[in-house]
Design a protein around this motif. Structure first.
Motif, PDB file in Angstrom:
ATOM      1  N   PRO A  60       0.934  -1.489  -0.514  1.00 38.63           N
ATOM      2  CA  PRO A  60      -0.272  -0.040  -0.328  1.00 38.63           C
ATOM      3  C   PRO A  60       0.739   1.325   0.247  1.00 38.63           C
ATOM      4  CG  PRO A  60      -0.891  -1.704   1.502  1.00 38.63           C
ATOM      5  CD  PRO A  60       0.171  -2.294   0.780  1.00 38.63           C
ATOM      6  N   SER A  61       1.559   1.380   1.022  1.00 39.15           N
ATOM      7  CA  SER A  61       2.959   2.318   0.791  1.00 39.15           C
ATOM      8  C   SER A  61       3.542   2.788  -0.281  1.00 39.15           C
ATOM      9  CB  SER A  61       3.600   2.204   2.159  1.00 39.15           C
ATOM     10  OG  SER A  61       4.120   0.977   1.561  1.00 39.15           O
ATOM     11  N   GLN A 119       0.559   4.082  -3.055  1.00 40.66           N
ATOM     12  CA  GLN A 119      -0.960   5.255  -3.017  1.00 40.66           C
ATOM     13  C   GLN A 119      -0.160   6.431  -4.282  1.00 40.66           C
ATOM     14  OE1 GLN A 119       0.073   6.891   0.756  1.00 40.66           O
ATOM     15  NE2 GLN A 119       2.254   7.021   0.958  1.00 40.66           N
ATOM     16  N   SER A 120       1.097   6.131  -4.182  1.00 39.55           N
ATOM     17  CA  SER A 120       0.868   7.484  -5.052  1.00 39.55           C
ATOM     18  C   SER A 120       0.201   7.002  -6.743  1.00 39.55           C
ATOM     19  CB  SER A 120       2.937   7.518  -5.310  1.00 39.55           C
ATOM     20  OG  SER A 120       3.594   6.387  -5.833  1.00 39.55           O
ATOM     21  N   GLN A 123      -6.719   4.592  -9.837  1.00 36.52           N
ATOM     22  CA  GLN A 123      -5.548   4.272 -10.361  1.00 36.52           C
ATOM     23  C   GLN A 123      -5.077   4.131 -11.967  1.00 36.52           C
ATOM     24  OE1 GLN A 123      -4.557   1.675  -7.543  1.00 36.52           O
ATOM     25  NE2 GLN A 123      -1.958   1.607  -8.868  1.00 36.52           N
TER      26      GLN A 123
END
Length: 426
Positions: A131-132, A135-136, A143
């Motif tokens: 997830p980290s 997220q960008s 998406q």
């Protein structure tokens, strides 16, 4: 990696919004993709210099051409000036089909309408993306890119100096790290830590570790959140680290190059990117045997410190007429086989935790990997890029605090400039 992964720079100029074009004649959106299903077509991929090792490119090209019957053309780009080049390309009628884009730059490109929605790809191959790092790739709930590879900071230390201080193991918590730095200061003549006052990305990692947000919504616009208590806590931690250093309070890690300072053999440690170890060795070959690495420790042993995750996403141009073919490329490039191969060859953090086994034997990458799951980025809004343009007001805030100003007063001094930049029209 030989380059420093930089944060976003705001995209210059208004971009002509383009709508996603339909596929080529006979396009079935890839549902029945197979040999010869895209025969006669050529897919163009813009990749940045250093991102695609020769073996990886060769292997991915072979797999792509075997599966689709199409040709694959990689075009290598330079980081210098790439934002404007991509902006221009995305506004044209024949853009590159797939582009490597900086992770923190992705929201700005998405906001202009230049990137295709890849939400269906996320559903098919991205269920276990970390997830980290994913997220960008998301902007306003959609998406617009796929996470590709990442890197973050670690502690690079001089094993000889640590041994002289009687330290037998690397620290697992922040307090243990401080105790080790205390020991170096008391038992050796070395500078415990080299940390200039404006190592902004390390500070950003500390804010991530505190769960802080550097911006907040005020009505319909973003404004500075630099005065938030969590940001203050992050700055206090930074100030504690800086107390072990004699580095300039008004300079960043590139002025002078911190790795070159470390290479002189009189510094216990510094916090930097893995490639900086190579810079140190270039400056002083003898330092190589004394190099060690560990994950930046957090408050507790079970959770590393927050880190800024710099890296790249893969996106499809909304104006590409080869949408389905582009997605076939992404399915191959991001598959466990080739995502894992890239991680192994380039020593970068892959887009899912299960593939971190490919980093085994790479000491720097092994030290960086644990931080990925708790990492993050600068604010993922198109307006953010202007904030970091020189002179970065957050760097000025950091220097002010290190020179004795209270975090609250320093934040008030900086927030006017930050808000002005956040209000700029892209």
């Amino acid at each position: 990696m030989k380059r420093k992964l930089a944060a976003a720079i705001v995209i210059a100029g208004m971009m002509v919004s383009v709508s996603a074009c339909g596929g080529d004649d006979g396009d079935d959106n890839g549902k029945n993709a197979g040999p010869d299903s895209f025969k006669g077509q050529t897919l163009t991929v813009w990749a940045m210099d250093g991102s695609t090792p020769d073996q990886w490119s060769k292997d991915v090209t072979a797999a792509f051409e075997k599966k689709t019957g199409a040709k694959l053309k990689f075009e290598t780009q330079k980081w210098d000036g790439i934002q404007q080049k991509i902006t221009t390309a995305l506004s044209e009628s024949t853009p590159p089909d797939v582009l490597e884009v900086g992770n923190t730059q992705t929201p700005a490109y998405a906001a202009t309408g230049g990137l295709a929605d890849l939400s269906d790809l996320k559903q098919s191959i991205g269920a276990d993306w970390t997830p980290s790092v994913s997220q960008s790739s998301v902007y306003e709930g959609k998406q617009y890119a796929a996470p590709w590879y990442f890197a973050n900071r670690v502690v690079i230390y001089n094993k000889k100096i640590w041994a002289k201080a009687g330290i037998k193991d690397t620290p697992k918590t922040r307090d243990e790290f401080f105790r080790d730095l205390d020991a170096i200061g008391k038992k050796t003549d070395a500078e415990p830590l080299y940390l200039p006052g404006q190592n902004w990305y390390f500070f950003d990692g500390l804010t991530i570790g505190q769960g802080a947000d550097l911006v907040k919504k005020d009505g319909g616009k973003y404004v500075s959140n630099l005065g938030d208590a969590k940001v203050t806590k992050a700055m206090e931690i930074y100030k504690k680290y800086a107390s072990y250093s004699k580095a300039p309070k008004d300079k960043d890690e590139a002025t002078p190059q911190q790795a070159e300072v470390f290479a002189k053999g009189k510094t216990g440690a510094f916090i930097g990117m893995g490639w900086e170890a190579g810079t140190a060795v270039t400056a002083n070959k003898a330092i190589e045997k004394d190099l060690g690495y560990f994950t930046i420790p957090g408050e507790t042993a079970d959770k590393p410190e927050g880190v800024f995750l710099g890296g790249s996403n893969l996106a499809v141009a909304a104006g590409s007429k080869k949408q389905a073919l582009a997605k076939e490329f992404l399915k191959i490039a991001l598959s466990d086989q080739y995502e894992g191969e890239l991680a192994k060859l380039n020593g970068v953090i892959p887009n899912k935790k299960s593939l971190e086994t490919n980093l085994k034997g790479n000491a720097v990458a092994e030290a960086a990997a644990p931080g990925a799951a708790v990492g993050g980025t600068t604010p993922l809004i198109p307006e953010w890029g202007a904030v970091e343009n020189a002179p970065n007001p957050i760097k000025s805030y950091m220097t002010a605090v290190l020179n004795g100003k209270s975090p609250a007063d320093a934040a008030k001094q900086a927030e006017g400039e930050i808000n002005k930049r956040l209000a700029q029209q892209n």
